[in-house]
Write a protein that holds these residues in place. Structure first.
Motif, PDB file in Angstrom:
ATOM      1  N   CYS A 261       0.836  -1.196   0.000  1.00 31.62           N
ATOM      2  CA  CYS A 261       0.000   0.000   0.000  1.00 31.62           C
ATOM      3  C   CYS A 261       0.871   1.247   0.000  1.00 31.62           C
ATOM      4  CB  CYS A 261      -0.907   0.003   1.229  1.00 31.62           C
ATOM      5  SG  CYS A 261      -2.083  -1.355   1.270  1.00 31.62           S
ATOM      6  N   TRP A 262       2.025   1.129   0.675  1.00 31.05           N
ATOM      7  CA  TRP A 262       2.897   2.305   0.805  1.00 31.05           C
ATOM      8  C   TRP A 262       4.344   1.834   0.869  1.00 31.05           C
ATOM      9  CZ3 TRP A 262       3.214   5.832   5.756  1.00 31.05           C
ATOM     10  CH2 TRP A 262       3.940   7.001   5.446  1.00 31.05           C
ATOM     11  N   LEU A 263       5.142   2.279  -0.111  1.00 33.72           N
ATOM     12  CA  LEU A 263       6.588   2.053  -0.156  1.00 33.72           C
ATOM     13  C   LEU A 263       7.256   3.413  -0.099  1.00 33.72           C
ATOM     14  CD1 LEU A 263       9.003   0.035  -0.692  1.00 33.72           C
ATOM     15  CD2 LEU A 263       8.734   0.636  -3.116  1.00 33.72           C
ATOM     16  N   ARG A 264       8.192   3.596   0.811  1.00 35.01           N
ATOM     17  CA  ARG A 264       8.831   4.909   0.940  1.00 35.01           C
ATOM     18  C   ARG A 264      10.236   4.765   1.471  1.00 35.01           C
ATOM     19  NH1 ARG A 264       5.421   2.354   4.724  1.00 35.01           N
ATOM     20  NH2 ARG A 264       5.730   3.146   6.821  1.00 35.01           N
ATOM     21  N   GLY A 265      11.041   5.807   1.265  1.00 34.39           N
ATOM     22  CA  GLY A 265      12.394   5.801   1.779  1.00 34.39           C
ATOM     23  C   GLY A 265      13.344   6.541   0.869  1.00 34.39           C
ATOM     24  N   HIS A 266      14.637   6.262   1.013  1.00 33.82           N
ATOM     25  CA  HIS A 266      15.650   6.898   0.168  1.00 33.82           C
ATOM     26  C   HIS A 266      16.681   5.852  -0.245  1.00 33.82           C
ATOM     27  CE1 HIS A 266      18.328   6.925   3.697  1.00 33.82           C
ATOM     28  NE2 HIS A 266      17.356   7.501   4.372  1.00 33.82           N
ATOM     29  N   VAL A 267      17.262   6.072  -1.434  1.00 32.34           N
ATOM     30  CA  VAL A 267      18.232   5.122  -1.956  1.00 32.34           C
ATOM     31  C   VAL A 267      19.500   5.853  -2.365  1.00 32.34           C
ATOM     32  CG1 VAL A 267      16.454   3.530  -2.773  1.00 32.34           C
ATOM     33  CG2 VAL A 267      17.329   5.276  -4.327  1.00 32.34           C
ATOM     34  N   CYS A 268      20.588   5.102  -2.344  1.00 34.62           N
ATOM     35  CA  CYS A 268      21.876   5.576  -2.850  1.00 34.62           C
ATOM     36  C   CYS A 268      22.162   4.795  -4.125  1.00 34.62           C
ATOM     37  CB  CYS A 268      22.973   5.355  -1.807  1.00 34.62           C
ATOM     38  SG  CYS A 268      24.626   5.862  -2.357  1.00 34.62           S
ATOM     39  N   LEU A 269      22.056   5.454  -5.267  1.00 35.81           N
ATOM     40  CA  LEU A 269      22.266   4.800  -6.557  1.00 35.81           C
ATOM     41  C   LEU A 269      23.709   4.997  -7.010  1.00 35.81           C
ATOM     42  CD1 LEU A 269      19.001   5.759  -8.492  1.00 35.81           C
ATOM     43  CD2 LEU A 269      19.567   3.566  -7.431  1.00 35.81           C
ATOM     44  N   ALA A 270      24.321   3.938  -7.521  1.00 32.72           N
ATOM     45  CA  ALA A 270      25.725   4.008  -7.934  1.00 32.72           C
ATOM     46  C   ALA A 270      25.942   4.993  -9.071  1.00 32.72           C
ATOM     47  CB  ALA A 270      26.204   2.618  -8.358  1.00 32.72           C
ATOM     48  N   VAL A 271      24.886   5.309  -9.818  1.00 34.36           N
ATOM     49  CA  VAL A 271      25.024   6.260 -10.916  1.00 34.36           C
ATOM     50  C   VAL A 271      25.138   7.698 -10.395  1.00 34.36           C
ATOM     51  CG1 VAL A 271      22.548   6.663 -11.282  1.00 34.36           C
ATOM     52  CG2 VAL A 271      24.130   6.822 -13.209  1.00 34.36           C
ATOM     53  N   ALA A 272      24.715   7.931  -9.150  1.00 36.75           N
ATOM     54  CA  ALA A 272      24.796   9.269  -8.559  1.00 36.75           C
ATOM     55  C   ALA A 272      24.873   9.145  -7.041  1.00 36.75           C
ATOM     56  CB  ALA A 272      23.590  10.107  -8.968  1.00 36.75           C
ATOM     57  N   PRO A 273      25.935   8.539  -6.499  1.00 43.03           N
ATOM     58  CA  PRO A 273      26.000   8.262  -5.061  1.00 43.03           C
ATOM     59  C   PRO A 273      26.051   9.513  -4.196  1.00 43.03           C
ATOM     60  CG  PRO A 273      28.115   7.842  -6.098  1.00 43.03           C
ATOM     61  CD  PRO A 273      27.146   8.102  -7.205  1.00 43.03           C
ATOM     62  N   GLU A 274      26.392  10.650  -4.781  1.00 42.52           N
ATOM     63  CA  GLU A 274      26.461  11.884  -3.996  1.00 42.52           C
ATOM     64  C   GLU A 274      25.093  12.497  -3.738  1.00 42.52           C
ATOM     65  OE1 GLU A 274      27.062  13.189  -8.340  1.00 42.52           O
ATOM     66  OE2 GLU A 274      27.350  11.421  -7.068  1.00 42.52           O
ATOM     67  N   TYR A 275      24.064  11.948  -4.373  1.00 41.23           N
ATOM     68  CA  TYR A 275      22.717  12.503  -4.229  1.00 41.23           C
ATOM     69  C   TYR A 275      21.790  11.547  -3.481  1.00 41.23           C
ATOM     70  CZ  TYR A 275      24.139  15.889  -7.801  1.00 41.23           C
ATOM     71  OH  TYR A 275      24.779  16.873  -8.518  1.00 41.23           O
ATOM     72  N   ARG A 276      20.922  12.135  -2.684  1.00 39.16           N
ATOM     73  CA  ARG A 276      19.893  11.372  -1.969  1.00 39.16           C
ATOM     74  C   ARG A 276      18.644  11.302  -2.845  1.00 39.16           C
ATOM     75  NH1 ARG A 276      16.015  13.273   2.141  1.00 39.16           N
ATOM     76  NH2 ARG A 276      15.459  11.564   3.553  1.00 39.16           N
ATOM     77  N   VAL A 277      18.238  10.092  -3.179  1.00 34.20           N
ATOM     78  CA  VAL A 277      17.088   9.888  -4.072  1.00 34.20           C
ATOM     79  C   VAL A 277      15.928   9.323  -3.256  1.00 34.20           C
ATOM     80  CG1 VAL A 277      16.211   8.689  -6.102  1.00 34.20           C
ATOM     81  CG2 VAL A 277      18.579   9.536  -6.061  1.00 34.20           C
ATOM     82  N   LEU A 278      14.837  10.063  -3.220  1.00 35.99           N
ATOM     83  CA  LEU A 278      13.658   9.607  -2.487  1.00 35.99           C
ATOM     84  C   LEU A 278      12.844   8.653  -3.345  1.00 35.99           C
ATOM     85  CD1 LEU A 278      12.317  12.810  -0.680  1.00 35.99           C
ATOM     86  CD2 LEU A 278      13.816  11.016   0.207  1.00 35.99           C
ATOM     87  N   VAL A 279      12.277   7.644  -2.694  1.00 34.09           N
ATOM     88  CA  VAL A 279      11.379   6.689  -3.339  1.00 34.09           C
ATOM     89  C   VAL A 279      10.021   6.798  -2.660  1.00 34.09           C
ATOM     90  CG1 VAL A 279      10.914   4.256  -3.837  1.00 34.09           C
ATOM     91  CG2 VAL A 279      13.273   5.106  -3.850  1.00 34.09           C
ATOM     92  N   GLN A 280       8.976   6.881  -3.477  1.00 32.55           N
ATOM     93  CA  GLN A 280       7.620   6.937  -2.938  1.00 32.55           C
ATOM     94  C   GLN A 280       6.723   6.064  -3.802  1.00 32.55           C
ATOM     95  OE1 GLN A 280       5.747   7.601  -0.099  1.00 32.55           O
ATOM     96  NE2 GLN A 280       6.057   9.812  -0.188  1.00 32.55           N
ATOM     97  N   GLY A 281       6.048   5.138  -3.192  1.00 31.42           N
ATOM     98  CA  GLY A 281       5.101   4.301  -3.911  1.00 31.42           C
ATOM     99  C   GLY A 281       3.819   4.212  -3.121  1.00 31.42           C
ATOM    100  N   ILE A 282       2.725   4.691  -3.685  1.00 36.01           N
ATOM    101  CA  ILE A 282       1.428   4.679  -3.011  1.00 36.01           C
ATOM    102  C   ILE A 282       0.425   4.029  -3.956  1.00 36.01           C
ATOM    103  CG2 ILE A 282      -0.431   6.062  -2.021  1.00 36.01           C
ATOM    104  CD1 ILE A 282       1.727   8.193  -1.373  1.00 36.01           C
ATOM    105  N   GLY A 283      -0.092   2.876  -3.569  1.00 42.14           N
ATOM    106  CA  GLY A 283      -1.008   2.173  -4.452  1.00 42.14           C
ATOM    107  C   GLY A 283      -0.333   1.855  -5.777  1.00 42.14           C
ATOM    108  N   PRO A 284      -0.959   2.240  -6.903  1.00 37.35           N
ATOM    109  CA  PRO A 284      -0.412   1.870  -8.207  1.00 37.35           C
ATOM    110  C   PRO A 284       0.732   2.758  -8.690  1.00 37.35           C
ATOM    111  CG  PRO A 284      -2.453   3.093  -8.498  1.00 37.35           C
ATOM    112  CD  PRO A 284      -2.274   2.905  -7.013  1.00 37.35           C
ATOM    113  N   ARG A 285       1.026   3.835  -7.992  1.00 33.51           N
ATOM    114  CA  ARG A 285       2.053   4.774  -8.449  1.00 33.51           C
ATOM    115  C   ARG A 285       3.351   4.598  -7.668  1.00 33.51           C
ATOM    116  NH1 ARG A 285      -0.137  10.963  -9.342  1.00 33.51           N
ATOM    117  NH2 ARG A 285      -1.487  10.593 -11.139  1.00 33.51           N
ATOM    118  N   VAL A 286       4.483   4.602  -8.396  1.00 35.27           N
ATOM    119  CA  VAL A 286       5.802   4.583  -7.780  1.00 35.27           C
ATOM    120  C   VAL A 286       6.664   5.611  -8.508  1.00 35.27           C
ATOM    121  CG1 VAL A 286       7.833   3.219  -7.178  1.00 35.27           C
ATOM    122  CG2 VAL A 286       5.584   2.122  -7.264  1.00 35.27           C
TER     123      VAL A 286
END
Length: 362
Positions: A261-286
């Protein structure tokens, strides 16, 4: 002046909640706003022992901020001058509590005390609303053109910010006990920090704590309050330390979000490790959002109470997922498989594709 601010997706649940709160505290004034299709706001004010007052105010843009600035603030100031100390404010459907409270605090002098931020909702409808793919405008829950939020996005945002959930079942169609209990369980799991109260209950004074509410809304409740999950709904928190391979994470994201129902948090992606990338998934949208450099950690200044920077913040991936019968082990292993391997870390892997298009802040 003390306020209880009520938000909702529909006018029927809001009305029932406002009446319930007024009944629990008989000296309370109830003020309810509705945005109209012609760019005006209808305000209804009910004082104890007095007939209801109905006023329509033309707005500059027909938007919630204008409704607060041009109608709600002057009305509350007049009530304060008349000696009214306690008011229940029913916001127009789809208007976030945080938006209204922020405006009231900046426009009223002295600012009012918000005793509670309340979400009014029918528990049996919550799960369907979270999975509704329509926008608020398409669903008829907003009068502002171009409102692209889904009902689920509104609900989850309110559940993160608000401190109280008032269960308000409109008396239109009968609701089965099992269906309602499932909805109550989902609400308790999505908002473990909140008081979930039945119709007729009195909200706890002083329940709203602005700093905590803003932190929950900004962080996405990554550290849910302790307590037993409301089965069958649970919340699982995953953390991995190494940067994620962007293509492996792209392939895993749909599986991570499936059934949540709800996915949330932040990820560190190797393509841009210096940036904080937020993840939000609510129902059908991510969706993902690059929020810029990682926040700097703070430490106490030994010379006083101030806090000073101490270096880079945590460059880690932390995701929380709330859903039905989640397999914590399976989800943790799936996320761990997205990390760069030790060999990839040693090789200093470069030239990675950016499937999300977020290697620089938007």
């Amino acid at each position: 002046m003390h306020l209880v601010v009520v938000s909702s997706l529909d006018a029927l649940s809001r009305q029932q909640a406002c009446e319930s709160l007024a009944h629990a505290s008989p000296r309370t004034v109830v003020l309810v706003q509705d945005l109209l299709d012609d760019g005006a706001v209808l305000r209804r004010t009910v004082r104890p022992g007095a007939p209801a007052e109905r006023v329509t105010t033309a707005l500059e843009h027909g938007c919630p901020s204008c409704a607060v600035r041009l109608d709600l603030v002057p009305a509350l100031e007049r009530l304060r001058e008349a000696g009214e100390a306690h008011v229940v404010v029913g916001l127009p459907p789809g208007v976030p509590t945080a938006t209204a409270i922020r405006a009231l605090r900046s426009l009223m002098d002295p600012p009012p005390t918000v005793d509670a931020a309340v979400l009014a909702c029918a528990p049996a409808s919550v799960e369907d609303q979270i999975w509704d793919g329509q926008t608020l405008a398409e669903a008829g829950c907003a009068t502002v053109d171009g409102d692209e939020r889904t009902p689920g996005e509104f609900l989850v945002g309110e559940l993160a910010f608000n401190d109280t959930v008032l269960l308000a079942d409109p008396d239109l169609l009968p609701v089965g006990a099992e269906e309602r209990a499932r909805g109550v369980g989902l609400l308790r799991e999505l908002a473990r920090h909140a008081d979930v109260v039945e119709h007729g209950a009195e909200v706890r004074p002083g329940r709203h704590r602005p700093a905590e509410a803003l932190h929950r809304a900004a962080s996405g409740c990554l550290d849910p309050s302790r307590g037993a999950p409301s089965s069958p709904f649970t919340t699982v928190v995953h953390r991995v330390e190494r940067p994620l391979h962007p293509e492996r994470f792209q392939h895993a994201l749909s599986a991570l979000a499936a059934g949540c129902c709800w996915l949330r948090g932040h990820v560190c992606l190797a393509v841009a490790p210096e940036y904080r990338v937020l993840v939000q998934g609510i129902g059908p949208r991510v969706w993902l959002e690059n929020t810029g450099p990682w926040p700097v950690e703070q430490r106490a200044d030994p010379r006083g109470a101030h806090r000073v920077p101490s270096g880079p913040g945590e460059h880690a991936t932390v995701l929380a997922a709330t859903g039905e019968d989640l397999d914590a082990t399976e989800m943790t292993e799936l996320l761990a498989s997205c990390q760069l391997t030790e060999a990839e870390m040693r090789s200093g892997i470069t030239g990675l594709a950016d499937p999300f298009g977020i290697s620089s802040p938007s």
